[in-house]
Design a protein around this motif. Structure first.
Motif, short mmCIF file in Angstrom:
data_model
loop_
_atom_site.label_atom_id
_atom_site.label_comp_id
_atom_site.label_asym_id
_atom_site.label_seq_id
_atom_site.Cartn_x
_atom_site.Cartn_y
_atom_site.Cartn_z
N ARG A 77 0.87 -1.17 0.00
CA ARG A 77 0.00 0.00 0.00
C ARG A 77 0.91 1.22 0.00
N THR A 136 -12.31 -3.47 0.60
CA THR A 136 -12.54 -2.86 1.91
C THR A 136 -14.02 -2.56 2.06
N GLY A 189 -13.48 -2.74 8.23
CA GLY A 189 -12.95 -1.73 9.16
C GLY A 189 -13.86 -0.52 9.19
N THR A 190 -13.49 0.49 9.85
CA THR A 190 -12.29 0.63 10.64
C THR A 190 -12.60 0.20 12.08
N THR A 196 -7.42 5.07 14.20
CA THR A 196 -5.99 4.85 14.01
C THR A 196 -5.36 6.06 13.33
N THR A 243 -2.92 5.88 11.51
CA THR A 243 -2.32 5.42 10.26
C THR A 243 -3.13 5.85 9.05
N LYS A 244 -4.44 5.88 9.19
CA LYS A 244 -5.29 6.29 8.06
C LYS A 244 -6.19 7.43 8.51
N THR A 277 -10.63 7.85 7.62
CA THR A 277 -11.51 6.72 7.89
C THR A 277 -12.94 7.22 8.03
N ILE A 333 -9.44 -4.55 10.05
CA ILE A 333 -8.32 -3.59 10.01
C ILE A 333 -8.66 -2.34 10.80
N GLY A 334 -7.62 -1.71 11.33
CA GLY A 334 -7.77 -0.44 12.01
C GLY A 334 -7.42 -0.54 13.48
N GLY A 335 -6.22 -0.12 13.83
CA GLY A 335 -5.84 -0.04 15.23
C GLY A 335 -5.64 -1.38 15.91
N ILE A 361 -2.79 -5.55 9.58
CA ILE A 361 -2.02 -4.69 10.48
C ILE A 361 -1.04 -3.83 9.70
N VAL A 362 -1.00 -2.55 10.04
CA VAL A 362 0.04 -1.68 9.49
C VAL A 362 1.06 -1.38 10.58
N SER A 363 0.71 -0.45 11.47
CA SER A 363 1.75 0.13 12.34
C SER A 363 2.33 -0.85 13.36
#
Ligand code: 3NM
Ligand code: MG
Length: 522
Positions: free
Chosen positions: A46, A118, A139-140, A144, A146-147, A150, A178-180, A207-209
């Protein structure tokens, strides 16, 4: 040898991020390599900023790493990049190309592809299923950083609702959320989002962060993978619990109280300024060992001692809330039972926010409150409360049973709504208790100390949390009736000390196996 798109393992789904706020000084390709070595089961590239030429180069590098570990590579949004890099598929957001058009383009190119979508709502989920998506990213879940853009924060309750919808349309549709998601909430999210009848649960977490921002992405991944593969520590029973009826309750409650008196479990109270003293006295009288500590720095140590925790919102502030969240997470991590008392939850905007934040922050084995508080927990519209007292009830008994059991199924815990008739449910079994005395409503902290009593019993009865709550309620309310009936009690002031005496007396009767006190059960 491309990974087989029909047997994709979605359990730990890494979504990359190349922004300095998340990646820091690390190298993207090296970070993904470590995550793949640590065990992520699928990777999505991404990247919202790189030029196309660079994107294809990065995709090729990631694909080489992924192929070596039989991990599919998915490209966010960009079909052209997916085609050019021969990645296994694309992931499409609601603002990207629709699933059917993407499928047509892959078909025209003679390429099989995993197409993920999504979805934030039931309607979006329904459409993605019908359009032939191969999996859904739901999500979300939690807010978060990160995005930024949302649309909806759906929490575990919203996630569970969408899973139910997906189950009706495409029962075998793989789903990730997804999300947090991070190590503190991952197991709880998987557990709480499962549909109440167990028909559908999430197949993985995206998961991202928690990976991309980790100092050691490989170690972070290994830890997350271990958590994905195991149930949360607070789930103590995988068995169907036995049915509760008057006979079975009366038979087992005294043995629970006797066991508590023998064990003297630690009961950690993070409670309000008003009730510290009486809550500690109640805990001692029923046979528990109270500690009144509002210092979150102690919570991990206290949690390791094997007791339970009361989170009481009575005199809350943002600092107190942060302390509560840190502490519930410490108990969740070792499976120590936690009771939430959302005192005055509906009274102010700040308290309504506080309840949401607490419920997003941790798992509560039991949530207890009066009707207004439990309706705030349910989140059904605005509930206005006057102060923190119980106020007038508006639901009839059937309405209370319906609400309490629905929220218990949604949260996968025990919900208690106190009132003239208390209604307590674990979603499958619901018990109504008519004991108690009006003078409990004329003294401060009777509701809060009932929370302490329930938590104390939970510390020693972890298998059947509903039964633990019932045992504590009966002991507490019958003690109140017996106190009120004593000749020396002339009002609320004389009631309090005699109530403590009666709690102690009931405990002693249970130890002596004198069960006559249960004749008062209504
Ligand atoms: N999509 P983290 S939330 C990429 O809700 C993305 O669709 C989301 O990042 C959605 O794991 C999100 O760091 C970011 O919270 C998730
Ligand atoms: Mg997108």
């Amino acid at each position: 040898p491309h990974p087989d798109r029909n047997v994709v393992d979605y359990s730990l789904y890494l979504v990359t991020d190349n922004t300095p706020a998340i990646l820091g000084h690390k190298n993207l390709v090296e970070t993904v390599k470590q995550a793949v070595e640590g065990g992520v089961t699928i990777v999505q590239l991404r990247d919202k900023t790189s030029e196309t030429k660079d994107l294809i180069k990065i995709a090729n590098q990631l694909h080489e790493i992924c192929l070596a570990h039989h991990v599919p590579l998915i490209i966010n949004d960009r079909l052209d990049v997916a085609l050019a890099s021969e990645a296994e598929g694309v992931h499409l957001g609601q603002d990207d190309m629709d699933v059917s058009s993407a499928r047509a383009l892959f078909d025209a190119a003679g390429r099989k592809a995993i197409i993920g979508a999504t979805v934030n709502t039931d309607a979006e989920a329904e459409k993605a299923c019908k359009d032939g998506a191969d999996y859904l990213g739901i999500g979300t879940v939690f807010a978060t950083p990160t995005k930024e853009n949302t649309k909806f924060i759906i929490g575990t309750a919203g996630l569970q609702h969408i899973l139910q919808t997906v189950h009706q349309i495409s029962p075998h549709m793989p789903t990730v959320c997804i999300g947090g998601i991070n190590k503190a909430n991952l197991q709880r999210v998987i557990y709480q989002s499962a549909t109440p009848d167990g028909s559908k649960s999430i197949d993985g977490v995206a998961i991202v962060s928690a990976i991309m921002a980790a100092q050691d992405p490989k170690e972070a991944t290994t830890n997350l993978l271990r958590l994905v593969k195991s149930p949360p520590p607070f789930v103590h029973s995988q068995l169907e619990l036995s049915n509760l009826n008057r006979g079975s309750i009366l038979a087992v409650v005294p043995t629970i109280i006797k066991r508590m008196a023998a064990t003297k479990p630690l009961c950690h109270n993070m409670t309000n300024l008003v009730v510290q003293n009486i809550a500690a006295n109640v805990a001692i009288c029923i046979g528990a060992s109270p500690i009144m500590s509002n210092n979150p720095a102690e919570s991990a140590d206290l949690a390791s001692l094997g007791g339970s925790l009361v989170i009481n919102m009575g005199t809350t502030t943002p600092e107190v809330r942060a302390a509560h969240i840190a502490s519930v997470q410490a108990y969740n991590a070792v499976g120590g039972p936690v009771l939430l008392d959302p005192v005055g939850a509906g009274a102010t905007a700040s308290r309504r926010e506080g309840v949401k934040a607490l419920m997003a922050g941790g798992y509560f084995d039991v949530i207890k409150g009066n009707e207004g508080e439990i309706r705030t927990v349910a989140g059904d519209g605005e509930v206005k409360q006057r102060g923190v007292d119980s106020g007038a009830s508006t639901l009839d008994l059937q309405g209370r049973v319906t609400l309490v059991s629905r929220i218990a199924r949604r949260e996968r815990n025990v919900i208690l709504m106190t009132g003239e008739t208390d209604v307590v449910s674990d979603g499958r079994r619901t018990v109504a208790i008519k004991n108690g005395h009006a003078w409990l409503g004329e003294i401060t902290g009777s509701g809060c100390t009932l929370g302490t009593a329930i938590a104390a019993v939970l510390a020693i009865e972890r298998e059947d949390k509903l039964l633990a709550a019932v045992a504590a309620i009966l002991m507490f309310e019958i003690a109140a009736e017996r106190a009120a009936a004593r000749s020396e009690v002339r009002g609320p002031g004389t009631f309090v000390p005699v109530f403590l005496d009666e709690l102690y007396a009931i405990r002693e009767e249970c130890v002596r196996q004198d069960h006559k006190w249960l004749e008062a059960v209504k």
